[in-house]
Scaffold this motif. Structure first.
Motif, short mmCIF file in Angstrom:
data_model
loop_
_atom_site.label_atom_id
_atom_site.label_comp_id
_atom_site.label_asym_id
_atom_site.label_seq_id
_atom_site.Cartn_x
_atom_site.Cartn_y
_atom_site.Cartn_z
N GLY A 363 0.95 -1.11 -0.09
CA GLY A 363 -0.02 -0.08 -0.11
C GLY A 363 0.83 1.26 0.08
N ARG A 364 2.32 1.12 0.17
CA ARG A 364 3.10 2.26 0.23
C ARG A 364 3.73 2.51 -1.24
NH1 ARG A 364 6.15 0.57 5.50
NH2 ARG A 364 5.17 1.43 7.04
N GLY A 365 3.54 1.75 -2.27
CA GLY A 365 4.16 1.85 -3.43
C GLY A 365 4.18 0.56 -4.30
N ARG A 366 5.25 0.78 -4.98
CA ARG A 366 5.59 -0.48 -5.98
C ARG A 366 6.28 -1.69 -5.22
NH1 ARG A 366 5.36 3.66 -9.32
NH2 ARG A 366 4.36 3.37 -11.34
N ILE A 367 6.30 -3.10 -5.79
CA ILE A 367 6.95 -3.93 -5.25
C ILE A 367 8.43 -3.85 -6.15
CG2 ILE A 367 7.26 -6.56 -5.42
CD1 ILE A 367 5.43 -5.34 -3.18
N ALA A 368 9.33 -3.88 -5.40
CA ALA A 368 10.64 -3.66 -6.05
C ALA A 368 11.43 -5.04 -6.09
CB ALA A 368 11.58 -2.78 -5.06
N GLU A 369 11.20 -6.05 -5.09
CA GLU A 369 11.79 -7.38 -5.20
C GLU A 369 11.10 -8.35 -4.52
OE1 GLU A 369 15.17 -7.94 -2.83
OE2 GLU A 369 16.37 -8.84 -4.55
N VAL A 370 10.75 -9.57 -5.18
CA VAL A 370 10.24 -10.77 -4.35
C VAL A 370 11.41 -11.67 -4.25
CG1 VAL A 370 8.46 -12.44 -4.41
CG2 VAL A 370 7.99 -10.08 -4.97
N GLU A 371 11.50 -12.37 -3.07
CA GLU A 371 12.55 -13.41 -2.97
C GLU A 371 11.70 -14.93 -2.66
OE1 GLU A 371 16.46 -11.70 -1.04
OE2 GLU A 371 14.48 -10.70 -0.52
N VAL A 372 12.41 -15.89 -3.14
CA VAL A 372 11.53 -17.15 -2.80
C VAL A 372 12.48 -18.18 -2.04
CG1 VAL A 372 10.56 -19.12 -3.80
CG2 VAL A 372 9.84 -16.93 -4.51
N SER A 373 12.29 -18.70 -1.07
CA SER A 373 13.04 -19.70 -0.54
C SER A 373 12.38 -21.09 -0.65
CB SER A 373 13.32 -19.45 1.10
OG SER A 373 13.96 -20.31 1.61
N ALA A 374 13.09 -22.25 -0.81
CA ALA A 374 12.60 -23.55 -0.60
C ALA A 374 12.98 -24.22 0.45
CB ALA A 374 12.86 -24.23 -1.97
N ASP A 375 13.91 -23.61 1.60
CA ASP A 375 14.43 -24.08 2.59
C ASP A 375 14.07 -23.37 4.06
OD1 ASP A 375 16.13 -21.97 2.48
OD2 ASP A 375 17.76 -22.82 1.82
N HIS A 394 -1.46 -5.66 -6.79
CA HIS A 394 -0.80 -7.00 -6.75
C HIS A 394 -0.06 -6.97 -7.88
CE1 HIS A 394 -4.73 -9.46 -4.90
NE2 HIS A 394 -3.87 -8.61 -4.08
N THR A 395 1.32 -7.83 -7.65
CA THR A 395 2.47 -8.03 -8.60
C THR A 395 2.66 -9.61 -8.70
OG1 THR A 395 3.33 -5.72 -8.19
CG2 THR A 395 4.71 -7.61 -9.04
N ARG A 396 2.50 -10.08 -9.90
CA ARG A 396 2.67 -11.40 -10.02
C ARG A 396 4.11 -11.75 -10.11
NH1 ARG A 396 0.04 -16.07 -9.19
NH2 ARG A 396 -1.89 -14.75 -9.91
N PHE A 397 4.61 -12.73 -9.10
CA PHE A 397 5.89 -13.19 -9.35
C PHE A 397 6.22 -14.60 -9.62
CE2 PHE A 397 6.27 -15.72 -5.30
CZ PHE A 397 5.26 -14.93 -4.63
N ARG A 398 7.35 -15.02 -10.17
CA ARG A 398 7.39 -16.58 -10.65
C ARG A 398 8.97 -16.74 -10.65
NH1 ARG A 398 3.15 -16.85 -14.06
NH2 ARG A 398 2.38 -15.16 -15.23
N LEU A 399 8.83 -18.22 -10.40
CA LEU A 399 10.48 -18.81 -10.13
C LEU A 399 10.47 -20.10 -10.53
CD1 LEU A 399 13.33 -18.15 -8.95
CD2 LEU A 399 12.51 -19.38 -6.93
N PRO A 400 11.11 -20.72 -11.57
CA PRO A 400 11.24 -21.86 -11.89
C PRO A 400 11.85 -22.62 -10.77
CG PRO A 400 12.66 -20.88 -13.40
CD PRO A 400 11.95 -19.68 -12.50
N TRP A 401 11.35 -23.90 -10.44
CA TRP A 401 11.94 -24.78 -9.49
C TRP A 401 11.69 -26.33 -9.80
CZ3 TRP A 401 8.42 -27.23 -5.09
CH2 TRP A 401 9.27 -27.79 -4.07
N SER A 412 7.88 -16.90 0.55
CA SER A 412 8.19 -15.49 -0.33
C SER A 412 8.22 -14.56 0.44
CB SER A 412 7.25 -15.49 -1.72
OG SER A 412 5.83 -15.02 -0.85
N ARG A 413 9.20 -13.69 0.11
CA ARG A 413 9.07 -12.26 0.83
C ARG A 413 9.52 -11.26 -0.06
NH1 ARG A 413 15.28 -12.66 4.01
NH2 ARG A 413 16.21 -12.09 2.21
#
Ligand code: CO
Length: 459
Positions: A363-375, A394-401, A412-413
């Motif tokens: 609510g403060r602005g744009r999403i700059a980065e999304v990180e994903v952890s599998a551990d 809403h911003t859609r993020f994707r990561l191949p796994w 995700s964070r």
């Protein structure tokens, strides 16, 4: 049946009972139906089996409210047609049999779930985020919060009154508003109660249950600043009371700076008039603010020099802190993200490739980065952000796994363009204590077990 999942300190008995009812309901919806007569689904989305969803719809009030699909077998919003054995060998059905307003495929059946409150006219309904694509929520699946049912308002008899500390009070009809310069914006709306069952321990099984009180639409209307400039603000004007025309006469106080910045008097959603459930014919849109402030069925704006201290900003929607004081007017929804695939109650059929995807918003602005952890947060990989990446959206993020078949904990964070990074649950509880209910924006964890079962966990 699971234990009551909430501490008495954070929740009262009524809230505990409601949340327990939602746990029970979700479990019933997720009970597997008869196996499908093809091997096409593999059970990856067990909770989304057609029969399961139909059961959910019936349990959630389809029968109670008299709302029935057009033909008995079709999911809500769909029409049941015969399936052609070979559609290349016979003509398809005639055109405009839908009367000129379309329906979805009879094979798609996701629906909102109703939070099982004691009354049918005051409740929440949750968006099925797990089955969403891109960033736009279909209008019919946008989450809802109602305090006194859904009013049915004739737009020709509806007007917006603007008065108080202005030079020229105004009464605007819908036609008056539609003559004015308009603007369209794609933004999320999130209820500040989103996830309130998840503070103490993992409670609901699906992302619809844990995060379904956020949705994104393209909204169209008139900038509130246009109307305020027309009326002329007097010196000292600092707050606006916004009032709805529902039976709750919902009221909230809005800072004048927000009103002049990016507030919109919205009459349209996703290219058509607002849905009645979203405030038809007119709602207040406050990009990035908690959903409760974005008054639906808007009929009155009163300009004053201080907040109006309504029920919804004193008794409700405040955040009780450890020292017994409460935060008030915590209006902006801070950065949050969640993985929607894979997510709770799904089952990965076998090791191999999966695209992890989800949503992030601030609510403060744009999403700059999304990180994903599998551990479970020990190591992080940057996810790709799908364009468009919009302000307060809403911003859609994707990561191949590649899943190797070992137990994994997916998280995700996100970080927004103010530099704020989504906290862990432990960090959030440390900052806020154990008494507040709203504004849970902590990192969500999904455990993938060796058998592929995905479950909601706290780590
Ligand atoms: Co708040």
């Amino acid at each position: 049946m699971p234990d009551l999942p909430f501490s008495s300190e954070r929740y009262g008995p009524a809230e505990r009972q409601m949340a327990q009812a939602l746990v029970t309901l979700e479990n019933r919806i997720l009970q597997p139906g008869p196996a499908p007569d093809c091997d096409c689904r593999e059970g990856m989305f067990p909770g989304l089996s057609r029969r399961g969803m139909l059961l959910g719809g019936a349990l959630l009030g389809g029968a109670l409210l008299g709302a029935r699909p057009a033909r008995a077998e079709a999911p809500p919003g769909a029409i049941e047609y015969p399936v052609q054995p070979d559609p290349t060998r016979e003509q398809g059905r005639v055109i405009l049999e839908d009367g000129g307003y379309g329906s979805r495929s009879q094979f798609e059946n996701e629906i909102r779930w109703r939070y099982p409150t004691a009354s049918l006219d005051s409740s929440w309904s949750l968006t099925p985020l797990a089955s969403g694509h891109g960033i736009i929520t279909p209008s019919g699946l946008h989450f809802e919060r109602h305090h006194a049912g859904i009013p049915n308002i004739d737009p020709q008899r509806h007007s917006l009154i603007l008065h108080g500390m202005v030079d020229k009070p105004l009464r605007l009809t819908m036609d008056d508003l539609k003559r004015m310069p308009s603007v369209s914006r794609i933004v999320f709306i999130e209820c500040s109660g989103n996830g309130l069952t998840e503070w103490e321990k993992p409670t609901l099984r699906t992302v619809q249950g844990t995060h379904g009180l956020t949705s994104t639409s393209e909204w169209t209307g008139v900038r509130l600043s246009t109307v305020l400039n027309e009326a002329g603000l007097q010196d000292g004007a600092a707050w606006i009371l916004a009032e709805g025309a529902d039976a709750a006469v919902m009221t909230r106080s809005i800072p004048i700076d927000k009103a002049m910045d990016d507030a919109i008097l919205a009459y349209a959603q996703n290219g058509e008039a607002l849905r009645p459930e979203q405030g038809y014919p007119l709602r207040l849109l406050l990009p990035g603010y908690e959903g409760n402030t974005q008054i639906k069925w808007l009929r009155r704006l009163e300009i004053g020099d201080k907040p109006f201290m309504t029920r919804e900003e004193t008794l409700k929607y405040t955040d009780l802190l450890a020292d017994g004081t409460a935060r008030q007017f915590t209006l902006t929804m801070v950065a949050k993200s969640v993985i929607t695939f894979p997510s709770g109650a799904m089952r990965l059929p076998r090791p191999g490739f999966y695209e992890i995807t989800g949503l992030a918003w601030s609510g403060r602005g744009r999403i700059a980065e999304v990180e994903v952890s599998a551990d479970g947060g020990q190591s992080w990989t940057q996810a790709a952000l799908q364009e468009p990446v919009l302000d307060k959206c809403h911003t859609r993020f994707r990561l191949p796994w590649i899943w190797d078949g070992a137990e994994a904990v997916l998280q995700s964070r996100c970080t927004d363009d103010t530099g704020y990074r989504q906290p862990t649950l432990a960090e959030l509880v440390q900052a806020r204590g154990t008494k507040s209910v709203y504004h849970l924006n902590a990192i969500q964890s999904w455990r993938v077990a060796q058998d592929g079962e995905v479950s909601n966990v706290h780590v």
